[in-house]
Write an enzyme that holds these catalytic residues in place. Structure first.
Site, PDB file in Angstrom:
ATOM      1  N   PHE A   1      44.986  27.959  38.681  1.00 47.38           N
ATOM      2  CA  PHE A   1      44.880  28.627  39.980  1.00 47.38           C
ATOM      3  C   PHE A   1      43.465  29.169  40.172  1.00 47.38           C
ATOM      4  O   PHE A   1      42.853  29.644  39.216  1.00 47.38           O
ATOM      5  CB  PHE A   1      45.858  29.804  40.043  1.00 47.38           C
ATOM      6  CG  PHE A   1      47.314  29.415  40.038  1.00 47.38           C
ATOM      7  CD1 PHE A   1      47.916  28.936  41.195  1.00 47.38           C
ATOM      8  CD2 PHE A   1      48.086  29.558  38.893  1.00 47.38           C
ATOM      9  CE1 PHE A   1      49.270  28.612  41.200  1.00 47.38           C
ATOM     10  CE2 PHE A   1      49.444  29.240  38.890  1.00 47.38           C
ATOM     11  CZ  PHE A   1      50.039  28.756  40.044  1.00 47.38           C
TER      12      PHE A   1
ATOM     13  N   HIS B   1      44.316  40.916  46.709  1.00 46.85           N
ATOM     14  CA  HIS B   1      44.608  39.647  47.418  1.00 46.85           C
ATOM     15  C   HIS B   1      45.978  39.576  48.085  1.00 46.85           C
ATOM     16  O   HIS B   1      46.811  38.747  47.736  1.00 46.85           O
ATOM     17  CB  HIS B   1      44.383  38.440  46.488  1.00 46.85           C
ATOM     18  CG  HIS B   1      44.925  38.557  45.084  1.00 46.85           C
ATOM     19  ND1 HIS B   1      46.188  38.971  44.800  1.00 46.85           N
ATOM     20  CD2 HIS B   1      44.339  38.300  43.887  1.00 46.85           C
ATOM     21  CE1 HIS B   1      46.376  38.971  43.496  1.00 46.85           C
ATOM     22  NE2 HIS B   1      45.253  38.567  42.924  1.00 46.85           N
TER      23      HIS B   1
ATOM     24  N   ARG C   1      33.842  35.349  33.948  1.00 45.44           N
ATOM     25  CA  ARG C   1      34.213  34.403  32.874  1.00 45.44           C
ATOM     26  C   ARG C   1      33.474  34.576  31.555  1.00 45.44           C
ATOM     27  O   ARG C   1      33.710  33.804  30.625  1.00 45.44           O
ATOM     28  CB  ARG C   1      34.037  32.943  33.337  1.00 45.44           C
ATOM     29  CG  ARG C   1      34.852  32.549  34.549  1.00 45.44           C
ATOM     30  CD  ARG C   1      36.340  32.613  34.297  1.00 45.44           C
ATOM     31  NE  ARG C   1      37.110  31.980  35.385  1.00 45.44           N
ATOM     32  CZ  ARG C   1      38.228  32.478  35.875  1.00 45.44           C
ATOM     33  NH1 ARG C   1      38.712  33.617  35.417  1.00 45.44           N
ATOM     34  NH2 ARG C   1      38.884  31.864  36.831  1.00 45.44           N
TER      35      ARG C   1
ATOM     36  N   ASN D   1      46.313  31.615  43.330  1.00 41.95           N
ATOM     37  CA  ASN D   1      47.420  32.552  43.196  1.00 41.95           C
ATOM     38  C   ASN D   1      46.951  33.938  43.609  1.00 41.95           C
ATOM     39  O   ASN D   1      46.022  34.460  43.001  1.00 41.95           O
ATOM     40  CB  ASN D   1      47.910  32.576  41.744  1.00 41.95           C
ATOM     41  CG  ASN D   1      49.134  33.457  41.580  1.00 41.95           C
ATOM     42  OD1 ASN D   1      49.822  33.753  42.564  1.00 41.95           O
ATOM     43  ND2 ASN D   1      49.393  33.905  40.365  1.00 41.95           N
TER      44      ASN D   1
ATOM     45  N   ASP E   1      37.944  37.228  45.160  1.00 41.32           N
ATOM     46  CA  ASP E   1      38.707  36.669  44.031  1.00 41.32           C
ATOM     47  C   ASP E   1      37.999  35.409  43.508  1.00 41.32           C
ATOM     48  O   ASP E   1      38.627  34.383  43.208  1.00 41.32           O
ATOM     49  CB  ASP E   1      40.157  36.357  44.425  1.00 41.32           C
ATOM     50  CG  ASP E   1      41.048  36.092  43.201  1.00 41.32           C
ATOM     51  OD1 ASP E   1      40.564  36.239  42.067  1.00 41.32           O
ATOM     52  OD2 ASP E   1      42.229  35.730  43.393  1.00 41.32           O
TER      53      ASP E   1
HETATM   54 ZN   LIG Z   1      44.922  38.220  40.918  1.00 44.36          ZN
END
Ligand SMILES: [Zn+2]
Length: 426
Positions: free
Chosen positions: A324, A233, A65, A279, A306
């Protein structure tokens, strides 16, 4: 943290998928490197009996981030969370703001990772400019700046011609592709898995076909171009079937599963807790079991978190409006030990492989096993230690986990990067 020049990890069980060793063995460390313990005369002995001594865990899929959303996470807090979770290296996804689509953005990441990172940060560059899916990013200069892979994670490239072109360039530059497999039309504005529970709860569904189509597309390009495409994922049973068949044919595709997709299902959404919104979405029990079967038979070679931090304000909204993603670095090992090791699906070495030799093979990293001469990147696990997840004690800046308050057996108890303890609960 404590810096020791030389020490011996004594009495532990080494599980090293790189060499195939699974045996009680001492490991010597001197000046940041692994050495033969017999060569150390004055080293401090650290008792790790009853623990698993493994090569350093690598997380192929982490959102740090920074830059852009330092309220949710920073390179410093994200890598501290990684260390506490047992990871010695993370691959930083490029969907920051601005996106990591230039050499300058990679230099920024490397600079800050060098200053405030407590584990290794491997930069990943964008496939397309600003992850817009319309124009190829300057991937030659990204390579020169030090990226280990390319990804547009968060989005899938919808233009197949552009994707094929990028796969060809990635091959020429020897960069693996990590792809977020999603057809945007089929995903629509869904918020959870399209199935029985979305119907019962009256929520808009996301069809698994959205993933399966792009998995098929990527397998076709990996075969045609003969280049490595790693599928991020994976969530659906049919995706696993496709990867299994492709790998049997020798097509260079690999895949990862996340801890949450192997532990949870769409039924959890009935709590309307946005910490179950991610997601790809949590899918059915049948899908969950297919992912576990894929991990068991080697179809899926990687577990990646993730790790997707969001601030409490971002997540404390109605389910439809929440972003998400959930965090995963500090819960991955406890959750996966429960679902895969204590349940008897994987041996300890096969478990360790999903976090070490599996991701290393995707990145084309050299042998990172626990042999003399290699850098001393080591993860020590106590498979029996009871742990109650307390999100308020996380090193991560964010708290968005569905596992808060749950009790597990087993966790990382020490993390060593280049011979230095960056986390120690021994
Ligand atoms: Zn992704």
């Amino acid at each position: 943290m404590n810096v020791k020049k030389e020490f011996i990890l004594s009495g532990g069980k080494v599980a090293d998928p790189f060499s195939g060793v699974e045996a009680k063995r001492d490991i010597g460390v001197k000046n940041g490197k692994i050495v033969d313990p017999k060569s150390l005369k004055k080293a401090e002995k650290i008792d790790v009996s009853g623990k698993i001594v493994a090569p350093g865990f690598i997380d192929l899929h982490v959102h740090l981030r920074q830059p852009g959303n330092s309220a949710a996470e920073t390179i410093e807090t994200g890598t501290k969370a990684a260390a506490a979770g047992g990871f010695t290296a993370v691959v930083a996804m490029p969907n920051t703001s601005p996106a990591a689509d230039t050499a300058a953005a990679i230099e920024y990441l490397n600079y800050h990772a060098g200053r405030s990172g407590v584990v290794k940060v491997f930069p990943c560059g964008c496939m397309t400019k600003d992850i817009a899916g319309t124009e190829m990013a300057p991937i030659g200069s990204l390579k020169n700046a030090g990226v280990v892979a390319l990804s547009d994670d968060g989005k899938g490239i919808q233009n197949h011609e552009l994707m094929k072109h990028i796969v060809e360039y990635a091959k020429a530059l020897n960069l693996p592709i990590l792809d977020h497999c999603e057809d945007e039309n089929l995903k629509g504005d869904g918020v959870m898995h399209e199935g029985v529970w979305s119907t019962l709860l009256g929520m808009k569904g996301m069809s698994p076909a959205s993933e399966e189509l792009m998995v098929a597309r990527n397998i076709i390009f990996a075969r045609m171009v003969d280049w490595k495409i790693h599928l991020q994922h994976l969530s659906s049973k049919e995706s696993v079937e496709q990867v299994r068949a492709a790998r049997k044919r020798g097509i260079p595709v690999t895949a990862e599963a996340t801890p949450h997709h192997i532990a949870l299902t769409d039924e959890c959404i009935k709590k309307f807790d946005t910490n179950y919104k991610m997601n790809p979405p949590l899918r059915s029990e049948e899908d969950r079991k297919a992912l576990i079967a894929g991990l068991a038979d080697g179809t899926i070679t990687v577990i990646a978190t993730d790790h997707a931090p969001h601030t409490p304000t971002a997540k404390l909204v109605e389910f439809d409006y929440a972003p998400f993603g959930i965090i995963g670095l500090e819960t991955a090992i406890p959750v996966c030990l429960k679902e895969l090791y204590h349940s008897g699906v994987l041996s300890i070495s096969d478990f360790v492989a999903k976090f070490t030799s599996g991701p290393a093979a995707v990145l084309g990293l050299d042998d990172r096993g626990l042999k003399p001469g290699n850098a001393a990147n080591i993860t020590i696990i106590d498979t029996e230690r009871k742990v109650k997840i307390d999100a308020n004690k996380f090193y991560s800046k964010s708290r968005n986990t569905p596992f808060n308050g749950m009790t597990f057996k087993g966790k990382a108890v020490a993390t060593i990067v280049d011979g230095k303890f960056v986390f120690n609960e021994l």
